[in-house]
Every structure is written in structure tokens, then in C-alpha cells.
Design a protein around this motif. Structure first.
Motif, PDB file in Angstrom:
ATOM      1  N   GLY A 172     -11.589  14.847  -5.411  1.00 16.92           N
ATOM      2  CA  GLY A 172     -12.425  15.040  -6.584  1.00 16.92           C
ATOM      3  C   GLY A 172     -13.871  15.320  -6.247  1.00 16.92           C
ATOM      4  O   GLY A 172     -14.657  15.707  -7.125  1.00 16.92           O
ATOM      5  N   THR A 173     -14.248  15.100  -5.006  1.00 18.11           N
ATOM      6  CA  THR A 173     -15.609  15.349  -4.536  1.00 18.11           C
ATOM      7  C   THR A 173     -15.535  16.139  -3.230  1.00 18.11           C
ATOM      8  O   THR A 173     -14.492  16.157  -2.574  1.00 18.11           O
ATOM      9  CB  THR A 173     -16.363  14.029  -4.288  1.00 18.11           C
ATOM     10  OG1 THR A 173     -15.615  13.236  -3.355  1.00 18.11           O
ATOM     11  CG2 THR A 173     -16.533  13.245  -5.592  1.00 18.11           C
TER      12      THR A 173
ATOM     13  N   ASP B  42      -6.858   8.004  -4.651  1.00 18.48           N
ATOM     14  CA  ASP B  42      -7.583   7.237  -3.653  1.00 18.48           C
ATOM     15  C   ASP B  42      -7.225   7.732  -2.253  1.00 18.48           C
ATOM     16  O   ASP B  42      -6.183   8.375  -2.041  1.00 18.48           O
ATOM     17  CB  ASP B  42      -7.241   5.740  -3.771  1.00 18.48           C
ATOM     18  CG  ASP B  42      -8.214   4.855  -3.018  1.00 18.48           C
ATOM     19  OD1 ASP B  42      -9.322   5.316  -2.686  1.00 18.48           O
ATOM     20  OD2 ASP B  42      -7.866   3.682  -2.761  1.00 18.48           O
ATOM     21  N   THR B  43      -8.078   7.420  -1.309  1.00 18.34           N
ATOM     22  CA  THR B  43      -7.832   7.690   0.100  1.00 18.34           C
ATOM     23  C   THR B  43      -8.712   6.765   0.922  1.00 18.34           C
ATOM     24  O   THR B  43      -9.806   6.384   0.484  1.00 18.34           O
ATOM     25  CB  THR B  43      -8.136   9.155   0.468  1.00 18.34           C
ATOM     26  OG1 THR B  43      -7.927   9.329   1.874  1.00 18.34           O
ATOM     27  CG2 THR B  43      -9.585   9.528   0.157  1.00 18.34           C
TER      28      THR B  43
ATOM     29  N   GLU C  83     -11.509  -1.090   4.654  1.00 18.09           N
ATOM     30  CA  GLU C  83     -10.295  -0.290   4.603  1.00 18.09           C
ATOM     31  C   GLU C  83     -10.518   1.170   4.982  1.00 18.09           C
ATOM     32  O   GLU C  83      -9.600   1.836   5.446  1.00 18.09           O
ATOM     33  CB  GLU C  83      -9.698  -0.344   3.183  1.00 18.09           C
ATOM     34  CG  GLU C  83      -9.105  -1.685   2.807  1.00 18.09           C
ATOM     35  CD  GLU C  83      -8.462  -1.636   1.436  1.00 18.09           C
ATOM     36  OE1 GLU C  83      -7.236  -1.827   1.345  1.00 18.09           O
ATOM     37  OE2 GLU C  83      -9.191  -1.402   0.449  1.00 18.09           O
ATOM     38  N   ASP C  84     -11.744   1.676   4.771  1.00 16.38           N
ATOM     39  CA  ASP C  84     -11.998   3.091   4.997  1.00 16.38           C
ATOM     40  C   ASP C  84     -12.291   3.377   6.469  1.00 16.38           C
ATOM     41  O   ASP C  84     -12.803   2.519   7.205  1.00 16.38           O
ATOM     42  CB  ASP C  84     -13.165   3.567   4.137  1.00 16.38           C
ATOM     43  CG  ASP C  84     -12.819   3.588   2.661  1.00 16.38           C
ATOM     44  OD1 ASP C  84     -11.620   3.492   2.336  1.00 16.38           O
ATOM     45  OD2 ASP C  84     -13.741   3.682   1.837  1.00 16.38           O
TER      46      ASP C  84
ATOM     47  N   PRO D  32       0.661   3.624   5.623  1.00 19.11           N
ATOM     48  CA  PRO D  32       0.111   3.095   4.369  1.00 19.11           C
ATOM     49  C   PRO D  32      -1.392   2.830   4.421  1.00 19.11           C
ATOM     50  O   PRO D  32      -2.049   2.852   3.371  1.00 19.11           O
ATOM     51  CB  PRO D  32       0.887   1.787   4.181  1.00 19.11           C
ATOM     52  CG  PRO D  32       2.152   1.964   4.956  1.00 19.11           C
ATOM     53  CD  PRO D  32       1.790   2.827   6.124  1.00 19.11           C
ATOM     54  N   GLU D  33      -1.960   2.582   5.598  1.00 17.66           N
ATOM     55  CA  GLU D  33      -3.381   2.281   5.663  1.00 17.66           C
ATOM     56  C   GLU D  33      -4.249   3.450   5.216  1.00 17.66           C
ATOM     57  O   GLU D  33      -5.415   3.268   4.874  1.00 17.66           O
ATOM     58  CB  GLU D  33      -3.792   1.837   7.071  1.00 17.66           C
ATOM     59  CG  GLU D  33      -3.510   2.820   8.185  1.00 17.66           C
ATOM     60  CD  GLU D  33      -2.193   2.561   8.902  1.00 17.66           C
ATOM     61  OE1 GLU D  33      -2.157   2.702  10.129  1.00 17.66           O
ATOM     62  OE2 GLU D  33      -1.201   2.228   8.223  1.00 17.66           O
ATOM     63  N   LEU D  34      -3.695   4.675   5.183  1.00 18.87           N
ATOM     64  CA  LEU D  34      -4.459   5.819   4.716  1.00 18.87           C
ATOM     65  C   LEU D  34      -4.444   5.962   3.192  1.00 18.87           C
ATOM     66  O   LEU D  34      -5.191   6.765   2.644  1.00 18.87           O
ATOM     67  CB  LEU D  34      -3.958   7.119   5.366  1.00 18.87           C
ATOM     68  CG  LEU D  34      -4.571   7.432   6.728  1.00 18.87           C
ATOM     69  CD1 LEU D  34      -3.959   6.572   7.822  1.00 18.87           C
ATOM     70  CD2 LEU D  34      -4.466   8.900   7.073  1.00 18.87           C
ATOM     71  N   GLN D  35      -3.594   5.201   2.510  1.00 18.78           N
ATOM     72  CA  GLN D  35      -3.516   5.267   1.049  1.00 18.78           C
ATOM     73  C   GLN D  35      -3.558   3.843   0.487  1.00 18.78           C
ATOM     74  O   GLN D  35      -2.542   3.227   0.182  1.00 18.78           O
ATOM     75  CB  GLN D  35      -2.236   5.990   0.612  1.00 18.78           C
ATOM     76  CG  GLN D  35      -2.026   6.066  -0.901  1.00 18.78           C
ATOM     77  CD  GLN D  35      -3.256   6.486  -1.663  1.00 18.78           C
ATOM     78  OE1 GLN D  35      -4.057   5.648  -2.078  1.00 18.78           O
ATOM     79  NE2 GLN D  35      -3.423   7.790  -1.863  1.00 18.78           N
ATOM     80  N   PRO D  36      -4.773   3.272   0.334  1.00 19.90           N
ATOM     81  CA  PRO D  36      -4.900   1.888  -0.129  1.00 19.90           C
ATOM     82  C   PRO D  36      -4.640   1.696  -1.622  1.00 19.90           C
ATOM     83  O   PRO D  36      -4.535   0.558  -2.086  1.00 19.90           O
ATOM     84  CB  PRO D  36      -6.343   1.535   0.222  1.00 19.90           C
ATOM     85  CG  PRO D  36      -7.061   2.841   0.282  1.00 19.90           C
ATOM     86  CD  PRO D  36      -6.062   3.845   0.756  1.00 19.90           C
TER      87      PRO D  36
END
Length: 301
Positions: A105-106, A79-80, A50-51, A69-73
Motif C-alpha cells: 500500500g506504500t 501486513d508484512t 517482528e520486522d 510464518p515469520e514473514l507474515q505476522p
């Protein structure tokens, strides 16, 4: 690989907010058959997983993520699918969307050349600002042909003849790395991506000819497009873009590619008549086997 065109317009998008050229006025009024477009960016995933990789982060990135939508699973509370970001240059329309990714977050994995990193730390200090938010895990893009890997994709950079951003001290004296093209491979197919391309040198043409798909600079139809409309004193080539028409233009170069090569234009300026789907210029491209990207286009190679 799976390619999603997130945005297909040049800086300012289409219609541009303050422009009343024939295209912009016509798409607003419905008198020109054309599709609105956000500023250019693509997202590529290998066939499995997915990434993927975001190539350029336009100021429209939030709108683009909402639309695709594929950028936000949605696998977790935050999430991304964006495993990393690759910048082709340091232009405003390709880099300022990084601000919108600051809630990570990172640290944000970011690949760019050394000259682009310098410009984004000084003239337009995006990287310094992001240090106060998520931070950036920056990797240098090699310019010697060395391949590097991101999220299952193999990438290889080619320095291009074009211009750095107006805020760069090298604006009128570009150096290798201010702008790049990329050969992108997934083991089955090869894509050549270059949304800003001022000259097709022998190494660039060799890269294009060896690719299954080329996705290249479609900014202007003619070299004098902006001066003729009274919008700028500078030609397409003055600001680092090879026009499509005329001797030595993009159409001529694409005509030399192998018949198997799929040919697409991206980064299309709001003044370019190819945006009008009924225009003679658009018909010329169709006869030449050249496609015009639009937002949301999905390509499987």
C-alpha cells in the motif's frame, strides 16, 4: 540477530526445471539424497521486534513467504514483516521477486547501489514497472564504508569482484557496486554475507575474519564444473564465482578464518555435488567445518 535462509540455491533453483544432471534427475527420482531448494535469499531480524530486512528478492519469494510464518505476522488486514529490501546485485535470481511485492500500500523501501539501480531501470526495468504499482522508495547503498541502518540492523557494504547481470552493459567490464558483500551488525554479533563472490581481496578477507558468521558464495565445486558437464563454455570464475575446491578456492580461504567463525555456503548451483548429502564433496566440507545452507535454516547469532 535472527537469520532465516529463505532460499539457498543459485539461479534456476534445485532441481532446475529443465535440467537432468545427476543431481536434478536424482532428487526427482529419489536416487540422490538431497533437499530441493529455492533461489537464494535471506531474512534477518534483530533480536527484538517482528520486522526485518529481506536480502535479495528471488523469483520464488511468494513460495518462501508462504513457507515461513515469520514473514507474515498478520497484525492487520494487509501486513508484512519485510521492513525493507536490500539487493546485493541486479541478477534475475536476486531482483525479479520485487514484482511479486507490488501490492504494497506504500512505496517499497529498497536499498541498492547506483549501478544496480541503473540496470534495474534500463536493461531490466523493474523499478520503472513498479512505479505503476506500489512504487519504490529507493535508497543508495554507499560504497565508501559508511554504515547505514535498516530496522535495527547496521549495514556496511564492500564492493566485490564479480559480474553484473548479463543484460548490463558492464557485463564484461564490471565497476564497483555491481556486486557487494555486506557486514551486518546488531550490536551483539556480526555477519558477512556475499552470495556472489568472484575473488577474495584483502578487504573482503578482513571482513570475513572479523565476523562471527560468514554466509558466502557456494555456487560451484570446481572452476570447470559447467564446461565439463557440457552445459556452458564458461568457467565459474568467468561468470564471477569462486569455486570451493582447488588452489585459492573457498575451502582454502575459509580454512584461514579464526576457529570461532561459523562458515556457511549459500547460492548453490544445481550441478554442485555438495547438494548430494552422501557425496565425497559434502564430506570434505564437513571435515573443514563448512556448512551447506538449505531452505528454512534458522540461525541465531
Amino acid at each position: 540477530m535472527r537469520i532465516t535462509v529463505l532460499g539457498s540455491a543459485a539461479g534456476g533453483g534445485f532441481p532446475q526445471w529443465n535440467c537432468n544432471c545427476r543431481n536434478c534427475a536424482g532428487v526427482r527420482s529419489g536416487t540422490v539424497r538431497a533437499k530441493p531448494r529455492t533461489q537464494s535469499s535471506i531474512f534477518i531480524r534483530p533480536d527484538e521486534g517482528e520486522d526485518g530486512v529481506l536480502f535479495n528478492a528471488s523469483p520464488d519469494i511468494l513460495e518462501q513467504i508462504r513457507a515461513r510464518p515469520e514473514l507474515q505476522p498478520a497484525r492487520s488486514i494487509r501486513d508484512t514483516a519485510i521492513a525493507g529490501v536490500v539487493l546485493m546485485d541486479g541478477q534475475v535470481d536476486h531482483a525479479t521477486g520485487l514484482f511479486m511485492l507490488r501490492e504494497r500500500g506504500t512505496p517499497l523501501p529498497l536499498w541498492c547501489t547506483d549501478p544496480v539501480a541503473e540496470d534495474l531501470s534500463t536493461g531490466n526495468p523493474i523499478l520503472r514497472v513498479l512505479a505503476h504499482y506500489c512504487g519504490v522508495q529507493r535508497q543508495a547503498i554507499p560504497l565508501d564504508g559508511t554504515r547505514f541502518e535498516i530496522a535495527g540492523l547496521s549495514l556496511q557494504a564492500l564492493p566485490l569482484s564479480s559480474k553484473p547481470a548479463p543484460y548490463s552493459p558492464r557485463r564484461e567490464a564490471p565497476i564497483p557496486g555491481d556486486n557487494i558483500g555486506l557486514l551486518i551488525r546488531d550490536g551483539r554479533s556480526t555477519v558477512f554475507y556475499a552470495p556472489g563472490l568472484g575473488e577474495i581481496t584483502p578487504p573482503v578477507f578482513d571482513a570475513m575474519a572479523g565476523a562471527d558468521l560468514v554466509l558466502v558464495d557456494g555456487t560451484f565445486w570446481t572452476d570447470d564444473e559447467m564446461p565439463r558437464l557440457g552445459l556452458s563454455a564458461k568457467t565459474a570464475r568467468d561468470i564471477g564465482h569462486l569455486p570451493q575446491s582447488g588452489p585459492g578456492g573457498m575451502i582454502e580461504w575459509m580454512g584461514r578464518l579464526p576457529a570461532r567463525t561459523r562458515r556457511l555456503l549459500i547460492h548453490i548451483n544445481n550441478t554442485n555435488p555438495i547438494l548430494d548429502e552422501d557425496s565425497a564433496e559434502r564430506a570434505t566440507l564437513a571435515r573443514a567445518g563448512i556448512e551447506v545452507c538449505e531452505d528454512g535454516l534458522r540461525i541465531n547469532t
